[in-house]
Write a protein that holds these residues in place. Structure first.
Motif, PDB file in Angstrom:
ATOM      1  N   SER A  27      11.530  32.200  13.492  1.00 49.15           N
ATOM      2  CA  SER A  27      11.512  32.313  12.170  1.00 49.15           C
ATOM      3  C   SER A  27      12.042  33.206  11.594  1.00 49.15           C
ATOM      4  CB  SER A  27       9.628  32.122  12.566  1.00 49.15           C
ATOM      5  OG  SER A  27       8.857  31.079  12.739  1.00 49.15           O
ATOM      6  N   PHE A  28      12.402  33.041  10.330  1.00 48.60           N
ATOM      7  CA  PHE A  28      13.474  33.726   9.448  1.00 48.60           C
ATOM      8  C   PHE A  28      13.205  33.972   8.266  1.00 48.60           C
ATOM      9  CE2 PHE A  28      15.428  29.666  10.291  1.00 48.60           C
ATOM     10  CZ  PHE A  28      16.185  30.065   8.765  1.00 48.60           C
ATOM     11  N   VAL A  29      13.414  34.907   7.490  1.00 42.53           N
ATOM     12  CA  VAL A  29      13.140  35.233   6.236  1.00 42.53           C
ATOM     13  C   VAL A  29      14.708  34.347   5.808  1.00 42.53           C
ATOM     14  CG1 VAL A  29      12.458  36.581   3.803  1.00 42.53           C
ATOM     15  CG2 VAL A  29      11.649  36.909   5.726  1.00 42.53           C
ATOM     16  N   HIS A  30      14.381  32.981   4.639  1.00 39.12           N
ATOM     17  CA  HIS A  30      15.292  32.628   4.010  1.00 39.12           C
ATOM     18  C   HIS A  30      16.310  33.648   2.866  1.00 39.12           C
ATOM     19  CE1 HIS A  30      12.858  30.028   1.738  1.00 39.12           C
ATOM     20  NE2 HIS A  30      12.408  30.024   2.284  1.00 39.12           N
ATOM     21  N   GLY A  31      15.335  34.014   2.114  1.00 36.67           N
ATOM     22  CA  GLY A  31      15.085  34.087   0.974  1.00 36.67           C
ATOM     23  C   GLY A  31      16.145  33.468  -0.112  1.00 36.67           C
ATOM     24  N   GLN A  32      15.511  32.100   0.439  1.00 35.62           N
ATOM     25  CA  GLN A  32      16.159  31.438  -1.512  1.00 35.62           C
ATOM     26  C   GLN A  32      14.986  30.450  -1.499  1.00 35.62           C
ATOM     27  OE1 GLN A  32      19.558  28.637   0.035  1.00 35.62           O
ATOM     28  NE2 GLN A  32      19.595  30.104   1.459  1.00 35.62           N
ATOM     29  N   ASP A  33      15.573  29.763  -2.947  1.00 32.05           N
ATOM     30  CA  ASP A  33      14.483  29.041  -3.656  1.00 32.05           C
ATOM     31  C   ASP A  33      14.001  27.839  -2.406  1.00 32.05           C
ATOM     32  OD1 ASP A  33      12.592  27.776  -6.289  1.00 32.05           O
ATOM     33  OD2 ASP A  33      14.069  26.491  -5.521  1.00 32.05           O
ATOM     34  N   PRO A  34      12.771  28.500  -1.996  1.00 26.98           N
ATOM     35  CA  PRO A  34      11.584  27.224  -1.113  1.00 26.98           C
ATOM     36  C   PRO A  34      11.958  25.464  -1.725  1.00 26.98           C
ATOM     37  CG  PRO A  34      10.261  28.676  -1.574  1.00 26.98           C
ATOM     38  CD  PRO A  34      10.951  28.777  -2.907  1.00 26.98           C
ATOM     39  N   GLU A  35      11.731  25.407  -3.015  1.00 27.81           N
ATOM     40  CA  GLU A  35      12.433  23.965  -3.567  1.00 27.81           C
ATOM     41  C   GLU A  35      13.330  23.421  -3.012  1.00 27.81           C
ATOM     42  OE1 GLU A  35       9.662  21.836  -3.386  1.00 27.81           O
ATOM     43  OE2 GLU A  35       8.230  23.573  -3.539  1.00 27.81           O
ATOM     44  N   SER A  36      14.527  23.992  -3.686  1.00 29.92           N
ATOM     45  CA  SER A  36      16.501  23.589  -3.531  1.00 29.92           C
ATOM     46  C   SER A  36      16.095  23.561  -2.548  1.00 29.92           C
ATOM     47  CB  SER A  36      16.418  24.829  -3.773  1.00 29.92           C
ATOM     48  OG  SER A  36      16.010  24.753  -5.613  1.00 29.92           O
ATOM     49  N   LEU A  37      15.911  24.848  -1.630  1.00 33.74           N
ATOM     50  CA  LEU A  37      16.383  24.711  -0.069  1.00 33.74           C
ATOM     51  C   LEU A  37      15.589  23.434   1.053  1.00 33.74           C
ATOM     52  CD1 LEU A  37      17.919  25.981   2.600  1.00 33.74           C
ATOM     53  CD2 LEU A  37      15.614  26.951   2.380  1.00 33.74           C
ATOM     54  N   LYS A  38      14.084  23.431   0.563  1.00 34.82           N
ATOM     55  CA  LYS A  38      13.919  21.862   1.215  1.00 34.82           C
ATOM     56  C   LYS A  38      14.735  20.676   0.449  1.00 34.82           C
ATOM     57  CE  LYS A  38       9.344  23.331   1.480  1.00 34.82           C
ATOM     58  NZ  LYS A  38       7.531  23.874   0.164  1.00 34.82           N
ATOM     59  N   ARG A  39      14.574  20.325  -0.505  1.00 34.04           N
ATOM     60  CA  ARG A  39      15.730  19.349  -0.948  1.00 34.04           C
ATOM     61  C   ARG A  39      16.902  19.276   0.220  1.00 34.04           C
ATOM     62  NH1 ARG A  39      19.616  19.700  -4.250  1.00 34.04           N
ATOM     63  NH2 ARG A  39      18.797  20.760  -4.743  1.00 34.04           N
ATOM     64  N   LEU A  40      18.372  20.245  -0.007  1.00 33.50           N
ATOM     65  CA  LEU A  40      19.126  20.746   0.642  1.00 33.50           C
ATOM     66  C   LEU A  40      19.413  19.953   2.181  1.00 33.50           C
ATOM     67  CD1 LEU A  40      20.745  23.824  -1.057  1.00 33.50           C
ATOM     68  CD2 LEU A  40      21.591  21.386  -1.178  1.00 33.50           C
ATOM     69  N   LEU A  41      18.340  20.567   2.606  1.00 37.46           N
ATOM     70  CA  LEU A  41      17.765  20.315   4.303  1.00 37.46           C
ATOM     71  C   LEU A  41      17.254  18.808   4.071  1.00 37.46           C
ATOM     72  CD1 LEU A  41      15.740  23.698   4.440  1.00 37.46           C
ATOM     73  CD2 LEU A  41      17.917  22.791   5.527  1.00 37.46           C
ATOM     74  N   LYS A  42      16.672  18.160   3.173  1.00 37.28           N
ATOM     75  CA  LYS A  42      16.163  16.741   3.341  1.00 37.28           C
ATOM     76  C   LYS A  42      17.456  16.150   3.711  1.00 37.28           C
ATOM     77  CE  LYS A  42      12.950  13.106   1.263  1.00 37.28           C
ATOM     78  NZ  LYS A  42      11.695  13.018   0.316  1.00 37.28           N
ATOM     79  N   GLU A  43      18.689  16.329   2.592  1.00 36.55           N
ATOM     80  CA  GLU A  43      19.879  15.287   2.233  1.00 36.55           C
ATOM     81  C   GLU A  43      21.076  15.363   3.516  1.00 36.55           C
ATOM     82  OE1 GLU A  43      21.712  17.474  -1.025  1.00 36.55           O
ATOM     83  OE2 GLU A  43      20.195  16.404  -2.633  1.00 36.55           O
ATOM     84  N   GLU A  44      20.346  16.386   4.564  1.00 37.18           N
ATOM     85  CA  GLU A  44      20.972  16.322   5.547  1.00 37.18           C
ATOM     86  C   GLU A  44      20.176  16.150   6.449  1.00 37.18           C
ATOM     87  OE1 GLU A  44      24.232  17.916   6.209  1.00 37.18           O
ATOM     88  OE2 GLU A  44      24.521  17.782   4.046  1.00 37.18           O
ATOM     89  N   SER A  45      19.218  16.292   6.306  1.00 42.09           N
ATOM     90  CA  SER A  45      18.797  15.447   8.282  1.00 42.09           C
ATOM     91  C   SER A  45      17.908  16.100   9.222  1.00 42.09           C
ATOM     92  CB  SER A  45      19.085  14.012   8.358  1.00 42.09           C
ATOM     93  OG  SER A  45      19.069  12.480   7.084  1.00 42.09           O
ATOM     94  N   ILE A  46      17.661  17.729   8.521  1.00 40.13           N
ATOM     95  CA  ILE A  46      17.487  18.530   8.786  1.00 40.13           C
ATOM     96  C   ILE A  46      16.162  18.807   8.363  1.00 40.13           C
ATOM     97  CG2 ILE A  46      17.405  21.253   9.420  1.00 40.13           C
ATOM     98  CD1 ILE A  46      20.243  20.468   8.043  1.00 40.13           C
ATOM     99  N   VAL A  47      14.795  18.827   9.810  1.00 40.03           N
ATOM    100  CA  VAL A  47      13.420  18.938   9.124  1.00 40.03           C
ATOM    101  C   VAL A  47      13.251  20.394   9.817  1.00 40.03           C
ATOM    102  CG1 VAL A  47      10.890  18.053   9.953  1.00 40.03           C
ATOM    103  CG2 VAL A  47      12.921  16.187   9.848  1.00 40.03           C
ATOM    104  N   VAL A  48      12.567  21.059   9.185  1.00 36.48           N
ATOM    105  CA  VAL A  48      11.677  22.623   9.512  1.00 36.48           C
ATOM    106  C   VAL A  48      10.575  22.582   8.986  1.00 36.48           C
ATOM    107  CG1 VAL A  48      14.176  23.631   9.155  1.00 36.48           C
ATOM    108  CG2 VAL A  48      12.968  23.540   7.214  1.00 36.48           C
ATOM    109  N   THR A  49      10.002  23.825   9.521  1.00 37.66           N
ATOM    110  CA  THR A  49       8.809  24.071   8.179  1.00 37.66           C
ATOM    111  C   THR A  49       8.665  25.781   7.850  1.00 37.66           C
ATOM    112  OG1 THR A  49       7.756  25.081  10.543  1.00 37.66           O
ATOM    113  CG2 THR A  49       7.244  23.112   9.419  1.00 37.66           C
ATOM    114  N   PHE A  50       8.144  25.199   6.550  1.00 42.86           N
ATOM    115  CA  PHE A  50       8.452  26.559   5.830  1.00 42.86           C
ATOM    116  C   PHE A  50       6.410  27.539   6.410  1.00 42.86           C
ATOM    117  CE2 PHE A  50      11.503  24.202   3.602  1.00 42.86           C
ATOM    118  CZ  PHE A  50      12.531  25.207   3.630  1.00 42.86           C
TER     119      PHE A  50
END
Length: 82
Positions: A27-50
């Motif tokens: 677990s770590f603090v990502h320091g980015q806009d969560p919605e934008s980051l979720k979209r980018l991760l989804k585009e790369e097929s990377i599954v994480v939780t917030f």
């Protein structure tokens, strides 16, 4: 997990998982806009939780099905999305 910790440290991110913890969950603090980051991760097929308020903490659970390339893809997204 070591590769992920090393990469997060290199990126200067605040890691919540205690050093020396042998768990495959990080677990770590990502320091980015969560919605934008979720979209980018989804585009790369990377599954994480917030977690935490405003989804400021990302939780990554590695498994035997993940490889070094998977971890590097996540680190690349984190690095390039700033």
């Amino acid at each position: 997990a070591r590769q992920l910790r090393d990469g997060l440290t290199r990126l200067g991110l605040e890691i919540w998982t205690p050093k020396g913890n042998r768990s495959s969950i990080m677990s770590f603090v990502h320091g980015q806009d969560p919605e934008s980051l979720k979209r980018l991760l989804k585009e790369e097929s990377i599954v994480v939780t917030f977690r935490e308020k405003n989804a400021s903490v990302m939780r990554v659970s590695l498994s035997m099905f993940n490889n070094s390339g998977d971890i590097q893809r996540l680190l690349d997204v984190l690095e390039n999305s700033v």
